[in-house]
Scaffold this motif. Structure first.
Motif, short mmCIF file in Angstrom:
data_model
loop_
_atom_site.label_atom_id
_atom_site.label_comp_id
_atom_site.label_asym_id
_atom_site.label_seq_id
_atom_site.Cartn_x
_atom_site.Cartn_y
_atom_site.Cartn_z
N ASN A 69 0.87 -1.18 -0.06
CA ASN A 69 0.08 0.13 -0.07
C ASN A 69 0.80 1.17 0.00
N ASP A 70 2.07 1.26 -0.04
CA ASP A 70 3.02 2.30 -0.25
C ASP A 70 2.50 3.19 -1.61
N GLN A 71 2.58 4.35 -1.44
CA GLN A 71 1.86 5.14 -2.64
C GLN A 71 3.24 5.66 -3.54
N ILE A 72 3.44 5.24 -4.61
CA ILE A 72 4.76 5.70 -5.38
C ILE A 72 4.06 6.54 -6.56
N VAL A 73 4.73 7.71 -6.60
CA VAL A 73 4.40 8.83 -7.57
C VAL A 73 6.02 9.10 -8.48
N ILE A 74 5.78 8.85 -9.56
CA ILE A 74 6.85 9.03 -10.59
C ILE A 74 6.78 10.19 -11.38
N ASP A 75 7.67 11.10 -11.37
CA ASP A 75 7.67 12.28 -12.30
C ASP A 75 8.72 11.79 -13.46
N ILE A 76 7.88 11.29 -14.47
CA ILE A 76 8.93 10.93 -15.61
C ILE A 76 9.74 12.06 -16.64
N PRO A 77 10.91 12.04 -16.47
CA PRO A 77 11.48 13.31 -17.19
C PRO A 77 11.50 13.30 -18.66
N GLU A 78 11.54 14.49 -19.05
CA GLU A 78 11.34 14.30 -20.72
C GLU A 78 12.79 13.77 -21.12
N PRO A 79 12.78 13.00 -22.08
CA PRO A 79 13.82 12.69 -22.61
C PRO A 79 14.76 13.50 -23.48
N GLU A 80 16.24 13.48 -23.11
CA GLU A 80 17.20 14.42 -23.66
C GLU A 80 17.16 14.63 -25.20
N ILE A 81 17.15 15.65 -25.79
CA ILE A 81 17.49 15.76 -27.29
C ILE A 81 18.84 15.36 -27.68
N LEU A 82 19.07 14.35 -28.26
CA LEU A 82 20.34 13.94 -28.72
C LEU A 82 20.70 14.16 -30.05
N ASP A 83 22.31 14.58 -30.21
CA ASP A 83 22.42 15.07 -31.51
C ASP A 83 23.34 13.53 -31.99
N VAL A 84 22.52 13.19 -33.17
CA VAL A 84 23.16 11.95 -33.69
C VAL A 84 23.89 12.44 -35.07
N GLN A 85 25.29 12.19 -35.12
CA GLN A 85 26.04 12.60 -36.00
C GLN A 85 26.34 11.61 -37.33
N ALA A 86 25.92 12.08 -38.54
CA ALA A 86 26.42 11.09 -39.66
C ALA A 86 27.73 10.54 -39.74
N GLU A 87 28.06 9.43 -40.23
CA GLU A 87 29.45 8.90 -39.95
C GLU A 87 29.62 8.01 -41.31
N GLU A 88 30.73 8.43 -42.06
CA GLU A 88 30.96 7.80 -43.20
C GLU A 88 31.15 6.28 -42.89
N MET A 89 30.62 5.35 -43.68
CA MET A 89 30.84 3.91 -43.60
C MET A 89 30.81 3.08 -44.90
N ASN A 90 31.55 2.14 -44.74
CA ASN A 90 31.47 1.23 -45.94
C ASN A 90 30.18 0.38 -45.68
N LEU A 91 29.03 0.81 -45.90
CA LEU A 91 27.78 0.06 -45.77
C LEU A 91 27.70 -1.11 -47.01
N ASP A 92 27.25 -2.39 -46.64
CA ASP A 92 26.77 -3.18 -47.67
C ASP A 92 25.21 -3.08 -48.12
N ILE A 93 24.98 -2.35 -49.15
CA ILE A 93 23.76 -1.97 -49.55
C ILE A 93 23.41 -2.99 -50.59
N TYR A 94 22.32 -3.74 -50.24
CA TYR A 94 21.58 -4.68 -51.12
C TYR A 94 20.67 -4.25 -52.24
N TYR A 95 19.90 -3.06 -51.98
CA TYR A 95 18.94 -2.57 -52.61
C TYR A 95 18.66 -1.02 -52.01
N GLU A 96 18.31 -0.36 -53.03
CA GLU A 96 18.02 1.24 -52.79
C GLU A 96 17.39 2.02 -53.85
N ASP A 97 16.16 2.41 -53.35
CA ASP A 97 15.50 3.22 -54.34
C ASP A 97 15.11 4.67 -53.64
N GLY A 98 14.15 5.29 -54.08
CA GLY A 98 13.56 6.65 -53.36
C GLY A 98 12.86 6.48 -51.98
#
Length: 301
Positions: free
Chosen positions: A58-87
């Motif tokens: 019967n303990d009462q738990i209250v959680i304030d869920i924080p907003e997720p941080e905005i993360l900066d994801v950078q593009a990185e050149e990689m040698n990807l094995d692409i099998y198919y691609e279109d628009g």
């Protein structure tokens, strides 16, 4: 900030607060919950507590869920094995050892980083951390993934996953001699209540169905093909362990004594789907990685 409340049940009496909260949402890790407690986002009966607080019925738990941080994801050149691609869509063969998408604390070196450098347009439906990602495979599983380059394609591919009309065939080597040439495992999968990093077969889990067929038997091992009807986290690894034939090399679900190949012997070799724009069925096959082939040759000897 979003709020969540929970009243401690009799079955949760004397359990640690961080453990209980981390079971309320599959997306929450225990370390994340401990940080929230430390930052004062969790109150029990109106008071701040520590992560090792033992709950009382019967303990009462209250959680304030924080907003997720905005993360900066950078593009990185990689040698990807692409099998198919279109628009609209792209099919890529992911190597073993590569993580599919970034996560807090791990923002580089993932498939998403490489995709962002390869093409400037990816669907935004899954947000900053998972642009274009419709489905994923584990870090140490190799093989084919479909990626959406716009929201129309994303919705079309996700609908096919929901309808179970995508062809997803995996090749695996398991411990033991599988006696049946064909089989279907229909067993629900959810978080392991004793270890949140693992999945397991549980009564209240999500429906999970895997079809398998034996390709070749060796003394103490079997080479199989698995076809996914559903796509739960670690599904093939959990299901094969459940029927007593865990994957070779699997550090999480396999036996302690296993063949060392740097992770589970699992390869997503065949992927087929209806193109969201042309409505034509297309299918791709990626050969087994070199180390997988070598292991098969050794077992044949």
């Amino acid at each position: 900030m979003e709020k969540m409340e929970h009243i401690i049940l009799e079955s949760e009496n004397n359990e640690r607060i961080d453990k209980i909260i981390s079971t309320l949402n599959a997306e929450w890790s225990r370390s994340q919950v401990q940080q929230w407690i430390k930052d004062g986002h969790v109150k029990v009966n109106g008071k701040q507590i520590k992560a090792n607080y033992k709950c009382t019925t019967n303990d009462q738990i209250v959680i304030d869920i924080p907003e997720p941080e905005i993360l900066d994801v950078q593009a990185e050149e990689m040698n990807l094995d692409i099998y198919y691609e279109d628009g609209d869509v792209l099919v890529v063969n992911k190597p073993k050892g590569m993580v599919v998408h970034p996560a807090p604390g791990h923002l580089t070196g993932t498939l998403v980083n490489g995709l962002m450098a390869h093409c400037k347009d990816l669907s935004g439906i899954n947000g900053v951390l998972r642009p274009g990602i419709v489905h994923r495979i584990d870090k140490d599983t190799s093989g084919l993934l479909m990626v959406a380059k716009n929201d129309m394609a994303h919705e079309g591919l996700v609908n096919q996953l929901v309808d179970k009309s995508v062809t997803r065939k995996y090749f695996a080597i398991v411990h033991g001699n599988v006696p049946h040439d064909y089989g279907t495992i229909d067993a629900p999968i959810g978080r392991d209540p004793n270890d949140r990093q693992r999945m397991t077969v549980v009564d209240n889990g999500k429906q999970a169905v895997t079809h398998f067929r034996v390709l070749e038997r060796f003394n103490q091992y079997t080479f199989i093909e698995c076809e996914l009807e559903t796509g739960r986290t670690h599904q093939i690894r959990v299901h094969m362990k459940y029927i007593g034939f865990p994957l070779v090399g699997d550090p999480k679900y396999g036996p302690r004594k296993t063949l060392s190949i740097g992770g589970q012997a699992l390869h997503a070799g065949i992927l087929g789907f209806i193109h969201p724009r042309t409505k034509q069925y297309i299918e791709f096959e990626a050969p087994l990685p070199e180390e997988f082939e070598k292991l098969l040759i050794e077992l044949k000897r």
